[in-house]
Design a protein around this motif. Sequence first.
Motif, short mmCIF file in Angstrom:
data_model
loop_
_atom_site.label_atom_id
_atom_site.label_comp_id
_atom_site.label_asym_id
_atom_site.label_seq_id
_atom_site.Cartn_x
_atom_site.Cartn_y
_atom_site.Cartn_z
N UNK A 75 -12.62 37.78 77.83
CA UNK A 75 -13.99 38.30 77.73
C UNK A 75 -14.46 38.33 76.29
N UNK A 76 -13.59 38.73 75.37
CA UNK A 76 -13.95 38.75 73.95
C UNK A 76 -14.34 37.35 73.48
N UNK A 77 -13.57 36.34 73.90
CA UNK A 77 -13.89 34.96 73.52
C UNK A 77 -15.22 34.53 74.09
N UNK A 78 -15.52 34.95 75.32
CA UNK A 78 -16.78 34.59 75.95
C UNK A 78 -17.97 35.28 75.28
N UNK A 79 -17.74 36.45 74.71
CA UNK A 79 -18.81 37.12 73.98
C UNK A 79 -19.04 36.44 72.63
N UNK A 80 -17.98 35.94 72.01
CA UNK A 80 -18.14 35.20 70.75
C UNK A 80 -18.81 33.86 70.97
N UNK A 81 -18.55 33.26 72.14
CA UNK A 81 -19.06 31.92 72.45
C UNK A 81 -19.77 32.00 73.82
N UNK A 82 -21.04 32.39 73.85
CA UNK A 82 -21.73 32.65 75.12
C UNK A 82 -21.83 31.44 76.04
N UNK A 83 -21.63 30.26 75.54
CA UNK A 83 -21.68 29.05 76.36
C UNK A 83 -20.40 28.82 77.15
N UNK A 84 -19.35 29.59 76.85
CA UNK A 84 -18.04 29.34 77.44
C UNK A 84 -17.97 29.57 78.95
N UNK A 85 -18.53 30.67 79.51
CA UNK A 85 -18.39 30.88 80.96
C UNK A 85 -18.90 29.73 81.80
N UNK A 86 -20.07 29.19 81.44
CA UNK A 86 -20.64 28.10 82.23
C UNK A 86 -19.78 26.84 82.14
N UNK A 87 -19.25 26.55 80.97
CA UNK A 87 -18.41 25.36 80.83
C UNK A 87 -17.11 25.52 81.60
N UNK A 88 -16.54 26.71 81.59
CA UNK A 88 -15.31 26.94 82.35
C UNK A 88 -15.53 26.70 83.83
N UNK A 89 -16.75 26.96 84.29
CA UNK A 89 -17.04 26.81 85.72
C UNK A 89 -17.38 25.38 86.10
N UNK A 90 -17.63 24.52 85.11
CA UNK A 90 -18.13 23.18 85.44
C UNK A 90 -17.29 22.05 84.86
N UNK A 91 -16.37 22.34 83.95
CA UNK A 91 -15.58 21.28 83.32
C UNK A 91 -14.13 21.37 83.77
N UNK A 92 -13.40 20.25 83.79
CA UNK A 92 -11.98 20.29 84.17
C UNK A 92 -11.15 20.98 83.09
N UNK A 93 -10.42 22.00 83.48
CA UNK A 93 -9.62 22.78 82.52
C UNK A 93 -8.24 22.15 82.39
#
Length: 241
Positions: free
Chosen positions: A113-131
């Motif tokens: 969550x801390x990383x997602x707050x630093x990088x607000x674009x991260x949640x959407x990419x995690x949901x749409x890109x191959x991890x």
Amino acid sequence: MTESRPPAVWFTEEQPRKPRLSRDRIARGAVALLDAEGVAGLSMRRLAARLNAGAMSLYEYVGGKEDVLDLALDAVMGEIELDGAGAGGAGDPDRPRHLPWRDALTRQLVLTRDAMKRHPWLPALMATRPLLGPNSLARSEYFYSVLDRAGLEGPRLTAAVGSLTYYVQGYAATENVWRGLRHDPAQEAELRERAQRFIDHRAADHPALARHAQLANSDFDGSFTLGLETILDGIEAQLSH
């Protein structure tokens, strides 16, 4: 017939070249650009300008914008320190068993969550890109190994990982949007109080909301922790099945 390129940058190996550019440097530049402009502001031309390189030179290392997004995503995933490892490291595979499984997962999700707050674009990419990058795979391995050692397996283990992942993604995404719109704490408090009064005045029509909704609560940290504990309680209940 020309063979189509692989659907993810991770399916091709980086070819050694002169050190002017590299996938690592491209990833770091992309993260900085995404932090400043968001996904909509990322283009190969703008990234090349940030790296002081020609736009076409980027294509010696990546196939296009989607590859860049994958590299940036995995670079940020490397910021989430795994127990027994520095940022970006794979960690000690035996370390998770030394921590209570709930503590281990809670720590990882708080850091995520801390990383997602630093990088607000991260949640959407995690949901749409191959991890599939090395840092993403190390994180997934950690989650699966912790829950495996706790006693889950098969579909229940997969469902538990998904529930935890989707919870932190959704929570952080909502929090980021709200924080992006509400910069004045006093105005936020006033809005929350007005919303609470609005519900209270309609208690006859919405009795459950009037009794339990806490619209004036602005404690994102406390709400996140309580929600996470609720999910972990549900997972723990599965361990006896």
